[in-house]
Design a protein around this motif. Structure first.
Motif, short mmCIF file in Angstrom:
data_model
loop_
_atom_site.label_atom_id
_atom_site.label_comp_id
_atom_site.label_asym_id
_atom_site.label_seq_id
_atom_site.Cartn_x
_atom_site.Cartn_y
_atom_site.Cartn_z
N GLY A 60 -1.33 -2.78 11.45
CA GLY A 60 -1.70 -3.31 12.50
C GLY A 60 -3.39 -3.89 12.43
O GLY A 60 -3.71 -3.44 11.47
N LYS A 61 -3.89 -4.47 13.28
CA LYS A 61 -5.07 -5.33 13.35
C LYS A 61 -6.29 -4.24 12.80
O LYS A 61 -6.78 -4.58 11.90
N GLY A 62 -6.35 -3.16 13.27
CA GLY A 62 -7.45 -2.16 13.25
C GLY A 62 -7.48 -1.61 11.76
O GLY A 62 -8.25 -1.64 11.33
N LYS A 63 -5.92 -1.52 11.27
CA LYS A 63 -5.76 -0.93 10.23
C LYS A 63 -6.18 -1.75 9.12
O LYS A 63 -6.63 -1.39 7.88
N VAL A 64 -6.08 -3.26 9.32
CA VAL A 64 -6.18 -3.96 8.30
C VAL A 64 -7.74 -4.08 7.99
O VAL A 64 -8.22 -4.20 6.88
N GLU A 65 -8.48 -3.75 9.09
CA GLU A 65 -9.99 -3.80 8.94
C GLU A 65 -10.22 -2.38 8.05
O GLU A 65 -11.20 -2.64 7.36
N ALA A 66 -9.73 -1.43 8.56
CA ALA A 66 -9.97 -0.17 7.75
C ALA A 66 -9.57 -0.31 6.19
O ALA A 66 -10.52 0.03 5.30
N LEU A 67 -8.44 -1.06 5.86
CA LEU A 67 -8.11 -1.65 4.45
C LEU A 67 -9.35 -2.18 3.92
O LEU A 67 -9.73 -1.96 2.56
N LYS A 68 -9.73 -3.17 4.61
CA LYS A 68 -11.05 -4.13 4.08
C LYS A 68 -12.30 -3.14 3.70
O LYS A 68 -12.55 -3.50 2.58
N GLU A 69 -12.41 -2.39 4.58
CA GLU A 69 -13.35 -1.16 4.47
C GLU A 69 -13.59 -0.62 3.00
O GLU A 69 -14.29 -0.32 2.38
N ILE A 90 1.87 -11.36 2.97
CA ILE A 90 1.20 -11.07 1.82
C ILE A 90 -0.25 -12.14 2.03
O ILE A 90 -1.27 -11.53 1.81
N ARG A 91 0.11 -13.14 2.68
CA ARG A 91 -1.08 -14.04 2.82
C ARG A 91 -1.91 -13.91 3.87
O ARG A 91 -3.21 -13.68 3.44
N ASN A 92 -1.49 -13.05 4.90
CA ASN A 92 -2.23 -12.39 5.83
C ASN A 92 -3.16 -11.27 5.58
O ASN A 92 -4.17 -11.23 5.79
N LEU A 93 -2.57 -10.60 4.80
CA LEU A 93 -3.07 -9.50 4.31
C LEU A 93 -4.41 -9.71 3.29
O LEU A 93 -5.51 -9.15 3.12
N GLU A 94 -4.07 -10.62 2.57
CA GLU A 94 -4.98 -11.15 1.59
C GLU A 94 -6.28 -11.79 2.26
O GLU A 94 -7.23 -11.77 1.81
N ALA A 95 -6.00 -12.55 3.39
CA ALA A 95 -7.03 -13.28 3.93
C ALA A 95 -7.72 -12.20 4.79
O ALA A 95 -8.90 -12.32 4.84
N GLY A 96 -7.08 -11.03 5.08
CA GLY A 96 -7.85 -9.88 5.85
C GLY A 96 -8.64 -9.22 4.87
O GLY A 96 -9.65 -8.43 5.39
N THR A 97 -8.19 -8.87 3.83
CA THR A 97 -9.10 -8.07 2.86
C THR A 97 -9.78 -8.68 2.00
O THR A 97 -10.84 -8.26 1.38
#
Ligand code: GTP
Ligand code: MG
Length: 427
Positions: A60-69, A90-97
């Protein structure tokens, strides 16, 4: 200095969706082992409780941010997910992190690729890798198309050119897969012929199967060293995931003149990628055509039950049906207070390097594969010498004696052979 550089493992973060079923912890532990097997170091794990992945971003969106942190905090340049991802995830997670994201499938393919030594293994892995790339290729090209369309409203010319290039790439890869398959099929046809010949010879085939690193190759080597037709022909064994990527078949000759074939196969892991399973089907055909399976389990691993379930699931997937099975609970020497060797029916507790363990396993194997053999005494008249040579070639001959009216032999026969030589049987 160089050694240090080589030893340096790439730090990565593991990401997994907790669907709140029992085996999530085991899955993540297994993922960590796979990551380590690929020369990477799992420095942290980020998980989210969700029933199913977010179709766009996996987490989910918040967790992608946590992953980035976490990525920033641990300064890693790669995230490995426990589930197979869609190209857009894959593409979106790469963009998010901001870092490279690979999934479990790509990871396993990578390990297999680095372990593949022989022609067959290399072909199989390459086919699986190309198949994995095929759908991903389409979307990565689409990205460029989207960008083009988004940028200037999109001209038909540029779009058309992009699609043609994509089509070309796709066709090229499909063609490559076809060529590799052809090459593989030729080798496999040889293997199938060999197998058919063996079946005609009536020699039994026993296959060692099970989770990776359980000790299959260790058992194979121990028996080859003691009873192998060629005792030098041992296989590679090592404390690593997927040490074996090849099926090896060896003939064992036991002291009582009985023989059988033992095959060592590629180890299993949960969620073995479908493409890989398909590519390895021929390698595993040895197991599918076996008269008896010996499942080897690392009894010292706390997750051994899950590993057995993984083995059962994989056998089902490769279409191995009703073959009788012996289960070897191996590495008992590493388990506190577990006596070995022990046997209860088809369940054995053993330590592979130990001779009494090997003997106990052999006894269990013999009971299965030689149970329909019958010991008989035959008398062959002297004018039928060809029957004597036939028996010498095809049956187990325990003794030969020349008596007044012919050659008297003590032989061990299969039920079919008994039918054929019935008229010579005297006892
Ligand atoms: N302590 C102990 N170690 C064992 C035993 N059997 C195997 N091992 C070790 O376990 C490791 C893996 O053994 P292998 O025989 O290569 O395992 P495998 O099942 O063939 O593994 P893959 O080929 O990767 O599927 C090796 O380091 C072996 O020495 C055992 O009974 N006791
Ligand atoms: Mg092995």
């Amino acid at each position: 200095m160089i050694e240090n550089e080589m030893d340096e493992k790439r730090p990565v973060i593991l990401a997994g969706l907790d669907r709140q079923n029992d085996d999530f912890d085991y899955q993540m532990e297994e993922l960590a082992n796979l990551v380590e097997a690929n020369h990477m170091n799992p420095v942290s794990t980020v998980t989210q409780k969700l029933d199913r992945p977010n179709p766009g971003t996996y987490f989910g969106k918040g967790k992608v941010e946590a992953l980035k942190e976490a990525v920033d905090y641990y300064q890693v340049d790669m995230v490995v997910t426990n589930d197979e991802l869609t190209p857009s995830q894959i593409r979106n997670l790469e963009a998010g992190t901001g870092v490279t994201v690979i999934d479990r499938t790509a990871l396993i393919l990578d390990i297999f690729a680095s372990r593949a030594k022989t022609k067959v293994a290399k072909l199989q892995v390459e086919i699986a890798q190309l198949q994995y790339q095929l759908p991903r290729l389409r979307t990565s090209m689409n990205v460029r198309l989207d960008q083009q369309t988004g940028g200037n409203g999109g001209s038909f010319t540029s779009r058309g050119a992009g699609e043609t290039k994509l089509e070309m790439n796709r066709r090229h890869i499909e063609h490559q897969i076809g060529e590799l398959r052809k090459e593989l099929a030729e080798i496999e046809a040889d293997d199938a012929t060999r197998r058919a010949r063996r079946e005609k010879e009536n020699i039994k085939n026993v296959a060692l199967i099970g989770y990776t690193n359980a000790g299959k190759s260790t058992i194979m080597n121990a028996l080859v060293r003691r009873f192998g037709e060629n005792q030098e022909k041992t296989v590679f064994q090592a404390d690593m995931l997927f040490a074996t990527l090849e099926t090896s078949v060896r003939k064992l000759n036991l002291p009582d003149k009985q023989s059988f074939l033992l095959s060592d196969t590629v180890g299993f892991v949960s969620h073995l990628p479908h493409g890989l399973v398909a590519a390895f089907k021929a390698t595993l055909a040895e197991a599918a055509s076996a008269d008896l399976l010996v499942q080897v389990v690392d009894y010292s691993d706390p997750n051994y039950k899950e590993m057995m379930k993984t083995t059962a699931d994989t056998l089902k997937e490769i279409g191995v049906g009703d073959i009788p099975m012996i289960v070897v609970y191996n590495k008992a020497d590493k388990c506190d207070g577990v006596p070995y060797p022990e046997r209860e029916g088809d369940d054995l507790i053993l330590s592979a390097p130990e001779e009494s363990s090997q003997d106990m396993l052999l006894d269990a194997v013999r009971q299965h594969i030689f149970s329909d053999l019958i010991e008989k005494t035959v008398l062959i008249p002297f004018d039928q010498g060809q029957v004597v040579s036939e028996l010498n070639d095809q049956a187990t001959v325990l003794s030969t004696e020349y008596v007044e009216n012919g050659t008297q032999m003590q032989v061990v026969l299969t039920p079919t052979q008994l039918g054929r030589f019935e008229k010579y049987v005297i006892d």
